[in-house]
Enzyme design. Sequence first.
Site, PDB file in Angstrom:
ATOM      1  N   CYS A  14       0.828  -1.217   0.000  1.00 14.25           N
ATOM      2  CA  CYS A  14       0.000   0.000   0.000  1.00 14.25           C
ATOM      3  C   CYS A  14       0.862   1.268   0.000  1.00 14.25           C
ATOM      4  O   CYS A  14       1.593   1.528   0.949  1.00 14.25           O
ATOM      5  CB  CYS A  14      -0.892  -0.066   1.247  1.00 14.25           C
ATOM      6  N   CYS A  17       0.122   3.774   2.791  1.00 13.75           N
ATOM      7  CA  CYS A  17       0.627   3.267   4.073  1.00 13.75           C
ATOM      8  C   CYS A  17       2.090   3.665   4.268  1.00 13.75           C
ATOM      9  O   CYS A  17       2.515   3.987   5.380  1.00 13.75           O
ATOM     10  CB  CYS A  17       0.508   1.742   4.138  1.00 13.75           C
TER      11      CYS A  17
END
Length: 91
Positions: A14, A17
């Site tokens: 991600c 993230c």
Amino acid sequence: MSKPVLTDFFATWCGPCKMQTPILEELGKKLGDAIEIRKVDVDQNMEAAMKYGIRVVPTLIIEKDGIVMQKLEGVTRADTLESILRPLIDE
């Protein structure tokens, strides 16, 4: 008196993230031992992700005394997190 716990639900694949990680590191340096920061990889801990109803990564869960105080989806700025956490630290 327990301290607030911030749990970062993330995934290694991600992109957002990866943007959240340095923000949490900055927050950790600023607030120090007053808070606890945990990281949970949703791909490795699906049970925890299901328990908290995680549908989006990153998702940050802020708890105090085992009670979820706030759930934040997407990248969250350090000043926003600090404004949520400070009152919980001072309780």
